[in-house]
Design a protein around this motif. Structure first.
Motif, PDB file in Angstrom:
ATOM      1  N   GLN A  12      10.338 -12.586 -12.530  1.00 32.29           N
ATOM      2  CA  GLN A  12       9.818 -11.769 -11.435  1.00 32.29           C
ATOM      3  C   GLN A  12       9.461 -10.357 -11.893  1.00 32.29           C
ATOM      4  O   GLN A  12       9.212  -9.484 -11.072  1.00 32.29           O
ATOM      5  N   ASN A  19       3.217 -16.362  -9.489  1.00 31.79           N
ATOM      6  CA  ASN A  19       3.197 -15.539  -8.270  1.00 31.79           C
ATOM      7  C   ASN A  19       3.389 -14.069  -8.606  1.00 31.79           C
ATOM      8  O   ASN A  19       2.741 -13.193  -8.011  1.00 31.79           O
ATOM      9  N   SER A  20       4.287 -13.779  -9.565  1.00 32.72           N
ATOM     10  CA  SER A  20       4.474 -12.389 -10.011  1.00 32.72           C
ATOM     11  C   SER A  20       3.181 -11.849 -10.610  1.00 32.72           C
ATOM     12  O   SER A  20       2.785 -10.706 -10.362  1.00 32.72           O
ATOM     13  N   SER A  68       0.083 -12.927  -9.971  1.00 37.26           N
ATOM     14  CA  SER A  68      -0.956 -12.787  -8.940  1.00 37.26           C
ATOM     15  C   SER A  68      -0.714 -11.565  -8.061  1.00 37.26           C
ATOM     16  O   SER A  68      -1.661 -10.878  -7.666  1.00 37.26           O
ATOM     17  N   GLU A  69       0.542 -11.275  -7.765  1.00 41.38           N
ATOM     18  CA  GLU A  69       0.850 -10.076  -6.969  1.00 41.38           C
ATOM     19  C   GLU A  69       0.493  -8.812  -7.735  1.00 41.38           C
ATOM     20  O   GLU A  69      -0.015  -7.847  -7.156  1.00 41.38           O
ATOM     21  N   TRP A  70       0.737  -8.836  -9.049  1.00 44.55           N
ATOM     22  CA  TRP A  70       0.366  -7.671  -9.860  1.00 44.55           C
ATOM     23  C   TRP A  70      -1.142  -7.472  -9.823  1.00 44.55           C
ATOM     24  O   TRP A  70      -1.622  -6.344  -9.663  1.00 44.55           O
ATOM     25  N   GLU A  99      -3.228  -8.398  -7.507  1.00 47.96           N
ATOM     26  CA  GLU A  99      -3.669  -8.006  -6.170  1.00 47.96           C
ATOM     27  C   GLU A  99      -3.511  -6.510  -5.926  1.00 47.96           C
ATOM     28  O   GLU A  99      -4.385  -5.873  -5.315  1.00 47.96           O
ATOM     29  N   PHE A 100      -2.419  -5.941  -6.425  1.00 51.52           N
ATOM     30  CA  PHE A 100      -2.130  -4.542  -6.099  1.00 51.52           C
ATOM     31  C   PHE A 100      -2.450  -3.553  -7.213  1.00 51.52           C
ATOM     32  O   PHE A 100      -2.504  -2.343  -6.964  1.00 51.52           O
ATOM     33  N   THR A 138      -2.799 -21.048  -7.209  1.00 51.79           N
ATOM     34  CA  THR A 138      -2.558 -19.597  -7.280  1.00 51.79           C
ATOM     35  C   THR A 138      -3.870 -18.836  -7.282  1.00 51.79           C
ATOM     36  O   THR A 138      -4.015 -17.815  -6.604  1.00 51.79           O
ATOM     37  N   LEU A 198      -5.387 -16.216  -4.487  1.00 53.31           N
ATOM     38  CA  LEU A 198      -5.841 -14.879  -4.886  1.00 53.31           C
ATOM     39  C   LEU A 198      -7.232 -14.595  -4.332  1.00 53.31           C
ATOM     40  O   LEU A 198      -7.511 -13.495  -3.841  1.00 53.31           O
ATOM     41  N   ARG A 247      -7.317 -13.551  -0.914  1.00 51.14           N
ATOM     42  CA  ARG A 247      -6.866 -12.165  -0.746  1.00 51.14           C
ATOM     43  C   ARG A 247      -7.844 -11.167  -1.368  1.00 51.14           C
ATOM     44  O   ARG A 247      -7.538  -9.988  -1.509  1.00 51.14           O
TER      45      ARG A 247
END
Length: 397
Positions: free
Chosen positions: A201, A258-259, A261-263, A265-266, A324, A328, A331
């Motif tokens: 994570q 997921n970690s 993809s979140e990175w 995204e932001f 995934t 993305l 989003r």
């Protein structure tokens, strides 16, 4: 009288030259008007009317023997070559693996043009992020573009960095086998044994090295094929961290992605950065040093059965990647999925096998059952095709 005529001819000679030049130029323009590719000073420019990428599946096709056009470069002429991928240098005699061209069923791959790529990447950074297969692809790209760059372009073999001053282009490889943080993150000193620890994570440590890239190419698969793994909550260097050993499953892979993809995204500027994800480079599972079967040893021809699937590739893991990437995109983050698995799986003949450097062994003493490398790829070879497809996407973007 003759003198007068001669002077008159001299008087109008420059005008005749100008008119002739105009005629030649007009004929040239008419002859090239129908072409949807303009070539100027070795620079290929794809016009907006060229829908090749959107209308053709580059990843569905067959391998065709072509000793006229391939290889795209000579192993011995690439000064940026890595010994691990230099199969000819390491004793391989049968070099026909270099002469196969990937032929999509419905179209042709564009011919690689290093000048065009460097111009497209002017003032930009392109970074490969992942494991040694990503580095394999990075080396391939360097060998492809080397004939187009000045001989004094700055390079750093330890940090895996190439800088071309004339274009202000950086092409780099960042070692991150799990994308998330792990105890195998040292680019030079990382054991391939099964005792691996990951913080699935945590990605910020790696992410700070990619954040300003204009083109990102990710890969992560091979290091997830061990039977078990240790998960870590906390820091690798803290005594109060929590460790838990688990049997590896697609769940851990999914959490790590997921970690990632979140990175994205932001942290990524979606208006600036072009993102690619390479699908799994295939292999058969086994007990060699590389965790593969030695099946590529003495293999000299591609597999032509289009239904073949390498048993080391987990379709469930590939589906997680695809899911995934789809989420993305919902989003607002576009990732191009480069599905090179099937086309690469046909090429068991193109792995290094025993033809790679071993510090303490002569070639005759290397046992294939233990040391045949059926994971990586000889260069020139299959990664050149990956980069030809990548080139087509970058030039179109």
């Amino acid at each position: 009288m003759g003198v007068v005529r001669w002077k008159s001819a001299v008087k109008y000679f420059p005008l005749a030259i100008v008119l002739m030049s105009c005629v030649v130029t007009a004929l040239y323009l008419i002859n090239n008007a129908a072409s949807n590719v303009v070539t100027q000073e070795n620079l290929v420019i794809f016009k907006e009317s060229d829908n090749t990428i959107s209308s053709c599946d580059f990843f569905s096709g067959k391998w065709v023997y072509d000793d006229v056009s391939y290889p795209l470069y000579k192993e011995r002429e690439c000064t940026i070559m890595e010994d691990s991928f230099a199969c000819e240098k390491n004793g391989r005699k049968n070099l026909k693996y270099q002469n196969f061209r990937w032929q999509p069923h419905q179209c042709d791959l564009p011919r690689f043009n290093g000048t065009a790529l460097l111009e497209k990447l002017r003032n930009k950074k392109l970074i490969f992020v992942g494991d040694s297969l990503g580095r394999n692809q990075w080396r391939s790209l360097l060998c492809l573009i080397e004939p187009y760059i000045p001989p004094l372009a700055r390079r750093d073999g330890v940090l895996h960095n190439l800088y071309v001053k004339e274009y202000n282009v950086t092409i780099r490889a960042h070692w991150s086998p799990y994308l998330v943080e792990s105890d195998r993150d040292d680019p030079k000193h990382h054991k391939a044994d099964s005792k691996r620890t990951i913080r699935f994570q945590s990605i910020e440590k790696h992410g700070r090295n990619w954040i300003n890239a204009d083109v990102l190419i990710f890969d992560t698969f091979a290091w997830w094929t061990v039977p078990d793994i240790t998960l870590l909550w906390g820091s690798l260097d803290k005594f109060d961290a929590i460790y838990k050993q688990v049997k590896i499953s697609v769940r851990e892979y999914e959490v790590a992605l997921n970690s990632w993809s979140e990175w994205l995204e932001f942290q990524v500027d979606r208006n600036r950065t072009k993102i690619f994800f390479m699908s799994a480079s295939p292999f058969r599972l086994g007990k060699t040093y590389w965790g593969t079967s030695p099946s590529c040893y003495n293999t000299t021809k591609p597999i032509f059965d289009e239904t073949y699937w390498a048993n080391g590739v987990d379709r469930n893991m590939m589906e997680i990647v695809e899911s995934t990437i789809e989420k993305l995109e919902e989003r607002g983050v576009k990732v191009e999925y480069m599905n090179i698995t099937q086309l690469s799986g046909y090429r068991e003949d193109a792995h290094p096998s025993i033809y790679r450097p071993f510090a303490n062994f002569a070639l005759r003493d290397i046992t294939p059952e233990k040391y045949a490398d059926c994971l990586h790829w000889c260069l020139p070879g299959v990664p050149d095709i990956w980069n030809q497809i990548l080139y087509a996407y970058i030039m179109k973007s």
